[in-house]
Design a protein around this motif. Structure first.
Motif, PDB file in Angstrom:
ATOM      1  N   LEU A   1       0.824  -1.199   0.000  1.00 21.57           N
ATOM      2  CA  LEU A   1       0.000   0.000   0.000  1.00 21.57           C
ATOM      3  C   LEU A   1       0.861   1.253   0.000  1.00 21.57           C
ATOM      4  O   LEU A   1       1.930   1.296   0.597  1.00 21.57           O
TER       5      LEU A   1
ATOM      6  N   SER B   1      -2.962   2.136   5.769  1.00 21.03           N
ATOM      7  CA  SER B   1      -3.991   1.125   5.548  1.00 21.03           C
ATOM      8  C   SER B   1      -5.337   1.651   6.027  1.00 21.03           C
ATOM      9  O   SER B   1      -5.424   2.579   6.835  1.00 21.03           O
TER      10      SER B   1
ATOM     11  N   ALA C   1       1.876  -3.596   5.054  1.00 24.02           N
ATOM     12  CA  ALA C   1       0.453  -3.462   4.756  1.00 24.02           C
ATOM     13  C   ALA C   1       0.262  -3.702   3.269  1.00 24.02           C
ATOM     14  O   ALA C   1       0.831  -2.990   2.439  1.00 24.02           O
TER      15      ALA C   1
ATOM     16  N   ARG D   1      -2.570  -5.170   0.012  1.00 25.85           N
ATOM     17  CA  ARG D   1      -3.971  -5.316  -0.381  1.00 25.85           C
ATOM     18  C   ARG D   1      -4.067  -6.163  -1.636  1.00 25.85           C
ATOM     19  O   ARG D   1      -3.264  -6.031  -2.561  1.00 25.85           O
TER      20      ARG D   1
ATOM     21  N   GLU E   1      -7.298  -6.908   2.877  1.00 23.91           N
ATOM     22  CA  GLU E   1      -6.101  -6.237   3.375  1.00 23.91           C
ATOM     23  C   GLU E   1      -5.330  -7.201   4.267  1.00 23.91           C
ATOM     24  O   GLU E   1      -5.924  -7.998   5.015  1.00 23.91           O
TER      25      GLU E   1
ATOM     26  N   LEU F   1      -2.220  -7.128   6.986  1.00 23.81           N
ATOM     27  CA  LEU F   1      -1.296  -6.373   7.823  1.00 23.81           C
ATOM     28  C   LEU F   1      -0.378  -7.337   8.553  1.00 23.81           C
ATOM     29  O   LEU F   1      -0.802  -8.416   8.973  1.00 23.81           O
TER      30      LEU F   1
END
Length: 324
Positions: A218, A222, A238, A240, A249, A251
């Motif tokens: 990203l 986020s 992070a 996606r 998503e 993390l």
């Protein structure tokens, strides 16, 4: 054979008891040296791996360098192999079926290797040299990595005194009980495997490719965050998924040794409202649904850690990020 097994058991008991730990400024540096040695050295050997209520014996061949190559072969039970060439990994089953996928983390095939190179190790662990031992014929320094709270596991690591290669590893809970462990029983450090030892043993394979990950890093913040992660854990990645209409998503939080993955994804229309907790060995997984989303938190960390993180997931008030 009985005498040999007895000696192995006694060695494990004495090593786990060990002398009183003495703090050492060199111990943390040894962890970084261990991470480098595992990637850069040539070696081959056999090891025992105790996990999930069973003991497996395996053989590993490793060629170090900028592009690592290694091969892992099961020695008991049905024959299986794992071949790694850089980030490309091939898993071969006993029937000759093979699945190829990309290993995004770039981590090697040896089990129970703490990731001491992703970010600096904070104050959540006491790291000390607690003595010496002998493993697979090599003199080893014993490094104790002891957590200061119940949100992470501890490690006892045996590092070769000459190269700092990891020879043995045990994962301990807060009561100092061994959860999992591996130990080399034979090892040749510095021996480059032959080409035939780094490729599949079966000539004909039925190969399929696993679905390629469409995750992208990203740009910016986020949409999600853990509002109150356990002390020491910080966001390190992070990503996606860009293909889905409602993307997932992913993390990753780390404390410099342990890491936790968090997935926020669209909920299956037919899924019931439920919260589940599952664990196997050192891995724990917490999953729950809320609204039209499903949340999954997993990592080689205690139940308390995945639970605390799952209950603290919330919307990020910063501007929404875009995928790169």
């Amino acid at each position: 054979m009985k005498g040999f097994a007895t000696r192995i058991v006694l060695s494990m008991v004495f090593a786990l008891a060990g002398p009183v730990c003495a703090e050492s400024a060199d111990a943390r540096a040894m962890l970084n040296q261990m991470s480098a040695a595992i990637r850069s050295l040539d070696y081959q050997g056999s090891f025992a791996y105790q996990h999930a209520g069973r003991v497996d014996t395996l053989r590993v061949f490793h060629a170090g360098g900028a592009v690592e190559r290694e091969r892992l072969i099961s020695l008991n039970g049905p024959r299986s192999e794992v071949i790694r060439n850089g980030r490309n990994v091939t898993c071969i089953q006993p029937d000759g079926s093979a699945t190829v996928y990309v290993n995004g983390s770039g981590r090697g095939l040896l089990p129970l290797v703490p990731d001491a190179s992703s970010r600096p190790l904070g104050d959540q662990y006491d790291v000390s040299i607690s003595g010496s031992d002998r493993v697979a014929g090599y003199l080893a320094d014993i490094i104790d990595v002891t957590p200061r709270d119940a949100f992470r596991y501890g490690y006892r690591l045996w590092l070769d005194q000459g190269t700092r290669l990891l020879l043995r590893s045990t994962v301990l809970d807060s009561e100092k009980r061994v959860l999992e462990q591996f130990m080399f029983v034979s090892l040749e450090i510095g021996k480059l495997p032959d080409e035939t030892e780094l490729v599949p043993g079966q000539r004909e394979l039925k190969t399929t490719a696993a679905a390629a990950s469409d995750e992208a890093e990203l740009r910016g913040a986020s949409e999600w965050r853990v509002n109150k992660p356990p002390t020491g854990f910080a966001l390190v990645s992070a990503r996606r998924s860009g293909l889905a209409e409602k993307p997932t998503e992913h993390l990753v939080y780390s404390d410099g040794l342990a890491s936790v993955s968090i997935y926020i994804e669209p909920r299956n229309e037919n899924a019931a409202d439920m919260t589940t907790m599952a664990g196997r060995g050192t891995l724990n997984i917490y999953t729950y649904t809320e609204g039209d989303l499903r949340y999954t938190v997993l990592g080689d960390v205690p139940v308390a850690t995945v639970t605390a993180m799952a209950r603290s997931i919330g919307r990020n008030t910063q501007p929404r990020a875009e995928s790169r």
